[in-house]
Design a protein around this motif. Structure first.
Motif, PDB file in Angstrom:
ATOM      1  N   GLY A  20       0.851  -1.180   0.000  1.00 28.94           N
ATOM      2  CA  GLY A  20       0.000   0.000   0.000  1.00 28.94           C
ATOM      3  C   GLY A  20       0.889   1.233   0.000  1.00 28.94           C
ATOM      4  O   GLY A  20       1.913   1.279   0.672  1.00 28.94           O
ATOM      5  N   LYS A  21       0.520   2.218  -0.759  1.00 30.00           N
ATOM      6  CA  LYS A  21       1.340   3.407  -0.937  1.00 30.00           C
ATOM      7  C   LYS A  21       1.276   4.306   0.294  1.00 30.00           C
ATOM      8  O   LYS A  21       0.208   4.532   0.850  1.00 30.00           O
ATOM      9  CB  LYS A  21       0.846   4.168  -2.160  1.00 30.00           C
ATOM     10  CG  LYS A  21       1.845   5.142  -2.719  1.00 30.00           C
ATOM     11  CD  LYS A  21       1.432   5.570  -4.095  1.00 30.00           C
ATOM     12  CE  LYS A  21       1.820   4.443  -4.993  1.00 30.00           C
ATOM     13  NZ  LYS A  21       1.848   4.513  -6.322  1.00 30.00           N
ATOM     14  N   ILE A  22       2.437   4.826   0.713  1.00 33.26           N
ATOM     15  CA  ILE A  22       2.521   5.781   1.819  1.00 33.26           C
ATOM     16  C   ILE A  22       3.282   6.997   1.309  1.00 33.26           C
ATOM     17  O   ILE A  22       4.407   6.888   0.818  1.00 33.26           O
ATOM     18  CB  ILE A  22       3.239   5.177   3.044  1.00 33.26           C
ATOM     19  CG1 ILE A  22       2.470   3.965   3.565  1.00 33.26           C
ATOM     20  CG2 ILE A  22       3.393   6.233   4.129  1.00 33.26           C
ATOM     21  CD1 ILE A  22       3.199   3.197   4.643  1.00 33.26           C
ATOM     22  N   ILE A  23       2.650   8.169   1.416  1.00 29.98           N
ATOM     23  CA  ILE A  23       3.238   9.428   0.974  1.00 29.98           C
ATOM     24  C   ILE A  23       3.477  10.289   2.206  1.00 29.98           C
ATOM     25  O   ILE A  23       2.562  10.460   3.021  1.00 29.98           O
ATOM     26  CB  ILE A  23       2.289  10.173   0.007  1.00 29.98           C
ATOM     27  CG1 ILE A  23       1.977   9.319  -1.220  1.00 29.98           C
ATOM     28  CG2 ILE A  23       2.867  11.522  -0.389  1.00 29.98           C
ATOM     29  CD1 ILE A  23       0.815   9.844  -2.042  1.00 29.98           C
ATOM     30  N   LYS A  37      10.177  24.802   7.074  1.00 32.36           N
ATOM     31  CA  LYS A  37      10.140  26.264   7.041  1.00 32.36           C
ATOM     32  C   LYS A  37       8.707  26.787   7.003  1.00 32.36           C
ATOM     33  O   LYS A  37       8.359  27.726   7.709  1.00 32.36           O
ATOM     34  CB  LYS A  37      10.923  26.769   5.826  1.00 32.36           C
ATOM     35  CG  LYS A  37      11.049  28.268   5.766  1.00 32.36           C
ATOM     36  CD  LYS A  37      11.905  28.695   4.592  1.00 32.36           C
ATOM     37  CE  LYS A  37      12.028  30.205   4.531  1.00 32.36           C
ATOM     38  NZ  LYS A  37      12.819  30.621   3.368  1.00 32.36           N
ATOM     39  N   ALA A  38       7.858  26.163   6.184  1.00 36.01           N
ATOM     40  CA  ALA A  38       6.463  26.603   6.049  1.00 36.01           C
ATOM     41  C   ALA A  38       5.557  25.997   7.112  1.00 36.01           C
ATOM     42  O   ALA A  38       4.421  26.435   7.285  1.00 36.01           O
ATOM     43  CB  ALA A  38       5.936  26.249   4.660  1.00 36.01           C
ATOM     44  N   GLY A  39       6.022  24.965   7.816  1.00 35.81           N
ATOM     45  CA  GLY A  39       5.191  24.304   8.834  1.00 35.81           C
ATOM     46  C   GLY A  39       4.090  23.464   8.220  1.00 35.81           C
ATOM     47  O   GLY A  39       2.992  23.368   8.780  1.00 35.81           O
ATOM     48  N   VAL A  40       4.364  22.846   7.082  1.00 35.33           N
ATOM     49  CA  VAL A  40       3.366  22.036   6.381  1.00 35.33           C
ATOM     50  C   VAL A  40       3.796  20.581   6.395  1.00 35.33           C
ATOM     51  O   VAL A  40       4.930  20.247   6.060  1.00 35.33           O
ATOM     52  CB  VAL A  40       3.203  22.502   4.912  1.00 35.33           C
ATOM     53  CG1 VAL A  40       2.253  21.583   4.162  1.00 35.33           C
ATOM     54  CG2 VAL A  40       2.723  23.934   4.853  1.00 35.33           C
ATOM     55  N   LYS A  41       2.869  19.711   6.816  1.00 30.89           N
ATOM     56  CA  LYS A  41       3.081  18.263   6.750  1.00 30.89           C
ATOM     57  C   LYS A  41       1.874  17.631   6.091  1.00 30.89           C
ATOM     58  O   LYS A  41       0.739  17.935   6.439  1.00 30.89           O
ATOM     59  CB  LYS A  41       3.251  17.668   8.149  1.00 30.89           C
ATOM     60  CG  LYS A  41       4.531  18.049   8.829  1.00 30.89           C
ATOM     61  CD  LYS A  41       4.649  17.349  10.165  1.00 30.89           C
ATOM     62  CE  LYS A  41       5.943  17.736  10.845  1.00 30.89           C
ATOM     63  NZ  LYS A  41       6.112  17.036  12.120  1.00 30.89           N
ATOM     64  N   ILE A  42       2.145  16.754   5.150  1.00 34.44           N
ATOM     65  CA  ILE A  42       1.089  16.006   4.455  1.00 34.44           C
ATOM     66  C   ILE A  42       1.463  14.538   4.504  1.00 34.44           C
ATOM     67  O   ILE A  42       2.601  14.186   4.209  1.00 34.44           O
ATOM     68  CB  ILE A  42       0.950  16.456   2.983  1.00 34.44           C
ATOM     69  CG1 ILE A  42       0.575  17.930   2.893  1.00 34.44           C
ATOM     70  CG2 ILE A  42      -0.061  15.595   2.240  1.00 34.44           C
ATOM     71  CD1 ILE A  42       0.608  18.491   1.482  1.00 34.44           C
ATOM     72  N   SER A  43       0.515  13.706   4.848  1.00 36.42           N
ATOM     73  CA  SER A  43       0.751  12.262   4.756  1.00 36.42           C
ATOM     74  C   SER A  43      -0.514  11.583   4.268  1.00 36.42           C
ATOM     75  O   SER A  43      -1.629  11.985   4.593  1.00 36.42           O
ATOM     76  CB  SER A  43       1.205  11.673   6.088  1.00 36.42           C
ATOM     77  OG  SER A  43       0.176  11.726   7.028  1.00 36.42           O
ATOM     78  N   ALA A  44      -0.323  10.578   3.447  1.00 39.63           N
ATOM     79  CA  ALA A  44      -1.435   9.791   2.907  1.00 39.63           C
ATOM     80  C   ALA A  44      -1.002   8.340   2.901  1.00 39.63           C
ATOM     81  O   ALA A  44       0.096   8.019   2.466  1.00 39.63           O
ATOM     82  CB  ALA A  44      -1.805  10.250   1.504  1.00 39.63           C
ATOM     83  N   ARG A  45      -1.873   7.496   3.414  1.00 44.88           N
ATOM     84  CA  ARG A  45      -1.604   6.047   3.424  1.00 44.88           C
ATOM     85  C   ARG A  45      -2.763   5.365   2.733  1.00 44.88           C
ATOM     86  O   ARG A  45      -3.920   5.513   3.113  1.00 44.88           O
ATOM     87  CB  ARG A  45      -1.462   5.536   4.852  1.00 44.88           C
ATOM     88  CG  ARG A  45      -1.172   4.046   4.928  1.00 44.88           C
ATOM     89  CD  ARG A  45      -0.978   3.569   6.362  1.00 44.88           C
ATOM     90  NE  ARG A  45      -1.980   4.038   7.280  1.00 44.88           N
ATOM     91  CZ  ARG A  45      -3.162   3.439   7.499  1.00 44.88           C
ATOM     92  NH1 ARG A  45      -3.478   2.367   6.838  1.00 44.88           N
ATOM     93  NH2 ARG A  45      -4.000   3.924   8.373  1.00 44.88           N
ATOM     94  N   GLU A  46      -2.445   4.624   1.671  1.00 42.05           N
ATOM     95  CA  GLU A  46      -3.473   3.923   0.920  1.00 42.05           C
ATOM     96  C   GLU A  46      -4.129   2.870   1.799  1.00 42.05           C
ATOM     97  O   GLU A  46      -3.460   2.096   2.484  1.00 42.05           O
ATOM     98  CB  GLU A  46      -2.862   3.283  -0.318  1.00 42.05           C
ATOM     99  CG  GLU A  46      -3.864   2.633  -1.234  1.00 42.05           C
ATOM    100  CD  GLU A  46      -3.205   2.074  -2.488  1.00 42.05           C
ATOM    101  OE1 GLU A  46      -3.942   1.915  -3.473  1.00 42.05           O
ATOM    102  OE2 GLU A  46      -2.006   1.810  -2.490  1.00 42.05           O
ATOM    103  N   LEU A  47      -5.456   2.848   1.781  1.00 43.82           N
ATOM    104  CA  LEU A  47      -6.213   1.836   2.517  1.00 43.82           C
ATOM    105  C   LEU A  47      -6.510   0.687   1.571  1.00 43.82           C
ATOM    106  O   LEU A  47      -6.993   0.888   0.467  1.00 43.82           O
ATOM    107  CB  LEU A  47      -7.510   2.423   3.058  1.00 43.82           C
ATOM    108  CG  LEU A  47      -7.341   3.615   4.009  1.00 43.82           C
ATOM    109  CD1 LEU A  47      -8.700   4.207   4.353  1.00 43.82           C
ATOM    110  CD2 LEU A  47      -6.607   3.193   5.261  1.00 43.82           C
ATOM    111  N   LEU A  48      -6.193  -0.500   1.983  1.00 49.03           N
ATOM    112  CA  LEU A  48      -6.380  -1.666   1.111  1.00 49.03           C
ATOM    113  C   LEU A  48      -7.742  -2.288   1.297  1.00 49.03           C
ATOM    114  O   LEU A  48      -8.404  -2.213   2.228  1.00 49.03           O
ATOM    115  CB  LEU A  48      -5.294  -2.699   1.372  1.00 49.03           C
ATOM    116  CG  LEU A  48      -3.875  -2.176   1.155  1.00 49.03           C
ATOM    117  CD1 LEU A  48      -2.853  -3.224   1.565  1.00 49.03           C
ATOM    118  CD2 LEU A  48      -3.654  -1.785  -0.285  1.00 49.03           C
TER     119      LEU A  48
END
Length: 161
Positions: free
Chosen positions: A141-144, A150-161
């Motif tokens: 499963g894909k994990i991004i 510096k900008a204080g931005v966090k993004i995470s996405a984990r594919e649900l199977l």
């Protein structure tokens, strides 16, 4: 009278064909657990990333209600139907204009900045670009994961199977 009904039914059939085919069909749909932390937005829920030929959509739901709709297409990004030029959106959201296609590459799990500083890992790749760290793992499963300190931005996405 039968001829008139037959002609009318023919027009309805032709109309249904042209109108029914107007809806875009995604090339790929992924169910994801999605998290975003930024100065403007904090969100941690599930949703869908849909990839089309010329656009990428992210829909995030909480208790079955859409809480975020993000559409990146044709040099613009729309967040909950408020649209900006892509560079303007990047400046507002990431505190840096970056380049056109930046958000779409992250949501599409593609290398950013022309694969600059790309390092292969056991399950995918990672990029370290100063304050920005970005990785994609496609083990089971894909994990991004994207982080801009510096900008204080966090993004995470984990594919649900």
């Amino acid at each position: 009278m039968k001829k008139i009904n037959l002609i009318f039914a023919g027009f309805l059939g032709i109309g249904a064909v042209f109108c029914g085919c107007a809806k875009l069909t995604p090339q790929k749909t992924q169910a994801v657990a999605f998290s975003i932390i930024s100065p403007n937005l904090r969100l941690n829920d599930t949703g869908f990333i849909r990839s089309f030929k010329n656009q990428t959509e992210l829909q995030v739901y909480s208790s079955g209600v859409s809480v975020l709709s993000l559409v990146a297409k044709n040099e613009s990004v729309c967040m909950n139907n408020a649209c900006d030029d892509e560079l303007t959106f990047n400046e507002k959201f990431f505190k840096n204009a970056h380049y056109k296609g930046f958000l779409g590459e992250i949501l599409g799990a593609k290398a950013i900045y022309g694969a600059k500083n790309l390092a292969k890992t056991d399950c995918g790749f990672e990029q370290n670009l100063g304050e920005i760290s970005y990785s994609v793992c496609d083990d089971s499963g894909k994990i991004i994961k994207f982080s801009d300190k510096k900008a204080g931005v966090k993004i995470s996405a984990r594919e649900l199977l």
